[in-house]
Scaffold this motif. Sequence first.
Motif, mmCIF file in Angstrom:
data_model
loop_
_atom_site.group_PDB
_atom_site.id
_atom_site.type_symbol
_atom_site.label_atom_id
_atom_site.label_comp_id
_atom_site.label_asym_id
_atom_site.label_seq_id
_atom_site.Cartn_x
_atom_site.Cartn_y
_atom_site.Cartn_z
ATOM 1 N N UNK A 1 0.750 -1.381 -0.319
ATOM 2 C CA UNK A 1 0.111 0.295 0.389
ATOM 3 C C UNK A 1 0.821 1.113 0.197
ATOM 4 N N UNK A 2 2.187 1.763 0.928
ATOM 5 C CA UNK A 2 2.543 2.609 1.034
ATOM 6 C C UNK A 2 3.301 2.763 -0.005
ATOM 7 N N UNK A 3 4.186 1.811 -0.718
ATOM 8 C CA UNK A 3 4.189 1.442 -2.035
ATOM 9 C C UNK A 3 3.183 2.267 -2.843
ATOM 10 N N UNK A 4 3.031 2.339 -2.801
ATOM 11 C CA UNK A 4 1.464 2.821 -4.296
ATOM 12 C C UNK A 4 1.188 4.074 -4.062
ATOM 13 N N UNK A 5 1.350 4.898 -3.013
ATOM 14 C CA UNK A 5 0.165 5.885 -2.341
ATOM 15 C C UNK A 5 1.914 6.674 -1.588
ATOM 16 N N UNK A 6 3.044 7.152 -2.568
ATOM 17 C CA UNK A 6 3.873 7.792 -1.720
ATOM 18 C C UNK A 6 3.780 9.599 -1.578
ATOM 19 N N UNK A 7 2.890 9.891 -2.964
ATOM 20 C CA UNK A 7 2.615 11.442 -3.244
ATOM 21 C C UNK A 7 2.663 11.696 -5.138
ATOM 22 N N UNK A 8 3.830 11.235 -5.029
ATOM 23 C CA UNK A 8 4.808 11.516 -6.777
ATOM 24 C C UNK A 8 4.553 10.255 -7.506
ATOM 25 N N UNK A 9 3.536 11.362 -8.205
ATOM 26 C CA UNK A 9 3.412 9.378 -9.158
ATOM 27 C C UNK A 9 4.037 9.001 -10.020
ATOM 28 N N UNK A 10 4.706 9.260 -10.294
ATOM 29 C CA UNK A 10 6.175 8.706 -10.734
ATOM 30 C C UNK A 10 6.609 7.449 -9.801
ATOM 31 N N UNK A 11 7.587 7.969 -8.474
ATOM 32 C CA UNK A 11 7.816 7.078 -7.331
ATOM 33 C C UNK A 11 6.564 6.690 -6.645
ATOM 34 N N UNK B 1 14.580 12.816 -3.628
ATOM 35 C CA UNK B 1 16.102 12.338 -2.720
ATOM 36 C C UNK B 1 15.999 10.985 -3.608
ATOM 37 N N UNK B 2 15.014 9.734 -3.413
ATOM 38 C CA UNK B 2 14.685 8.654 -4.299
ATOM 39 C C UNK B 2 14.948 8.664 -6.007
ATOM 40 N N UNK B 3 14.249 9.337 -6.067
ATOM 41 C CA UNK B 3 13.973 9.217 -7.809
ATOM 42 C C UNK B 3 15.503 9.800 -8.017
ATOM 43 N N UNK B 4 16.172 10.705 -7.418
ATOM 44 C CA UNK B 4 17.502 10.864 -8.103
ATOM 45 C C UNK B 4 17.806 10.051 -7.603
ATOM 46 N N UNK B 5 18.277 9.899 -6.724
ATOM 47 C CA UNK B 5 19.104 8.450 -6.670
ATOM 48 C C UNK B 5 18.574 7.009 -8.065
ATOM 49 N N UNK B 6 17.708 6.517 -8.352
ATOM 50 C CA UNK B 6 17.618 6.037 -8.971
ATOM 51 C C UNK B 6 17.345 6.500 -10.120
#
Length: 98
Positions: free
Chosen positions: A20-30, A63-68
């Motif tokens: 659930x948390x993986x699909x509800x982060x806030x930023x659609x890309x994430x 931050x996570x998107x930048x790392x990925x």
Amino acid sequence: MSGTTRSSADLDVRRRQILFRAWHRGMREMDLIMGRFADAEIADLSEEELADFEHLIEITDRDLLGWITGEIETPSNYDTPLFRRLKAFHTHTSPIHG
């Protein structure tokens, strides 16, 4: 609509919460990056990998998107085998990569 393509019926409570948390982060890309990975891998993650994934979920989207995408260097304490799997999964399966 969460975006998930996987049923959580066969998962224990911890895995359901992570999914659930993986699909509800806030930023659609994430949502797409973390959620698609969770859909594919959640049932097979070890306890250590679940803990690593939970730590990644706590990181800010930017931050996570930048790392990925490689735009930001991944701190060594987050550069785990699970993170590298997530990054490789994203690179090989997603149209959303840099």
